[in-house]
Design an enzyme around this catalytic site. Structure first.
Site, PDB file in Angstrom:
ATOM      1  CB  CYS A 101     -21.736 -49.288  10.632  1.00 20.04           C
ATOM      2  SG  CYS A 101     -22.105 -50.264   9.158  1.00 20.04           S
TER       3      CYS A 101
ATOM      4  CG  ASN B 148     -19.598 -53.928   7.856  1.00 23.21           C
ATOM      5  OD1 ASN B 148     -20.213 -53.923   8.917  1.00 23.21           O
ATOM      6  ND2 ASN B 148     -19.497 -52.849   7.091  1.00 23.21           N
TER       7      ASN B 148
ATOM      8  CG  HIS C   4     -17.817 -50.200  11.721  1.00 21.65           C
ATOM      9  ND1 HIS C   4     -18.567 -51.335  11.899  1.00 21.65           N
ATOM     10  CD2 HIS C   4     -18.016 -49.811  10.427  1.00 21.65           C
ATOM     11  CE1 HIS C   4     -19.201 -51.626  10.775  1.00 21.65           C
ATOM     12  NE2 HIS C   4     -18.883 -50.716   9.871  1.00 21.65           N
TER      13      HIS C   4
END
Length: 361
Positions: free
Chosen positions: A117, A287, A257
């Site tokens: 990520c 996500n 993020h």
């Protein structure tokens, strides 16, 4: 020649047309809209339906096509393509090579980077350093993942979190004081037990046993990862603020993020920034791993103004994390012909927002 900076001159993005909402999710696994919203804050997620030969590169090619159209860049002018992804189409060849081949970028080299990520953050700094070297003028940096390809839809704790999508930016050389000014990037190597995909690599090659044991999916201990993410993202932002002599009032946007709406809120509280200065789209994008940061830029582009000071921050497997400081290089209205209205601000309806991007709602 003076100091060379790497500035973003355009953004492209794409998400799949199929939208999996919480009501449908509740038919796949024991969960509910109330449970998901309370713990994760995700209402809908885009899913790339399984098709033979279609993977992450399919989404990235769509994003790159939009980027080239918006900026008017000749594919032959591109010097490099860097791709941040955890879900490449293949172990080899690279996703970057597939993009380069698709558009005939005959003067470009490219490669994939994997930092989960945090991947886009790392790739952006890498691309900026190629620009700073003075040898390269235009570098495309892509971030995206088909996370649903490694999501276990029997695990109610992880399957509502993830989605698919990709976006990219054009980095170009400038001698003006705009662009990526500083980055603070770290890895501690301590996170394997808490966040990983166990099988499919050289340590545990694919086999009937690994498939039967469902070892090809994301494993995450959410509570522990949450604590590490909040602490390390907030600390990274503080590092960037302090060493660049910024105040919190200087910051136009924090771009975190998009892992969990509670993480974004916790990071904002810890660094003392109001949430209306934090880019958030996890509620409808979920996500997308390496795709979350550039997809935020894609959605918020019209709200960005030349000279805005931005701080990116991310946290991923490894553990890997960091933050970057950027001075934005153009007014988002520059690309007004490319729909960028943002339905969260109430300018248009959600249905209109998707329709203008060619997404079936």
């Amino acid at each position: 020649m003076g100091k060379i900076n790497a500035v973003i001159t355009g953004i492209g993005g794409w998400v799949p047309t199929y939208i999996l909402d919480n009501e449908e999710m509740a038919t796949l696994v024991e969960t509910s809209d109330e449970w998901i919203m309370e713990r994760i804050g995700v209402k809908t997620r885009h899913v790339l339906k399984p098709q033979e030969g279609v993977g992450t590169s399919f989404m990235m090619k769509k994003a790159v096509k939009q980027l080239l159209d918006k900026t008017g860049a000749n594919p032959e002018s591109i010097d490099a393509v860097l791709v941040a992804t955890t879900t490449p189409d293949y172990h080899f060849p690279s996703t970057a090579s597939l993009i380069i081949g698709e558009f005939g970028m005959k003067n470009a080299f490219g490669f994939d980077m994997e930092a989960a990520c945090a991947g886009f953050l790392y790739a952006m700094e890498t691309g900026a350093n190629y620009i700073r070297s003075g040898r390269f003028k235009k570098v495309i940096v892509c971030g995206g993942d088909q996370m649903t390809s490694i999501t276990n839809y029997e695990d109610r704790n992880t399957c509502p979190i993830f989605a698919d999508g990709a976006a990219c930016v054009m980095l170009e050389a400038t001698e003006e004081e705009y662009g990526l000014m500083d980055s603070y990037l770290r890895v501690d190597g301590k996170g394997y037990d808490l966040l990983h995909k166990a099988a499919g690599g050289s340590a545990l090659p694919s086999s009937h046993e690994t498939v039967d044991q469902r070892l090809h999916y994301v494993y995450q201990e959410g509570r522990s990862v949450f604590k590490h993410a909040v602490t390390n993202m907030a600390d990274s932002v503080e590092q960037i603020i302090n060493r660049n002599n910024l105040t919190k009032d200087d910051i136009a946007w924090i771009i975190p993020h998009q892992a969990n709406v509670r993480i974004e809120s916790a990071v904002a509280r810890r660094i003392g920034v109001e949430e209306d200065h934090v880019m958030i789209n996890v509620d409808h994008m979920a996500n997308t791993s390496a795709g979350t940061l550039p997809l935020c830029l894609w959605e918020y582009e019209q709200q960005l103004k030349k000279g805005d000071k931005l701080i990116f921050t991310a946290f991923g497997a490894g553990f890997s994390w960091g933050a970057s400081y950027m001075i934005w290089g153009y007014d988002g209205s520059k690309y007004a012909d490319n729909p960028a209205e943002f339905y969260k601000e109430g300018q248009i309806s959600r249905e209109e927002w998707y329709t203008k991007r060619g997404i079936q709602f």
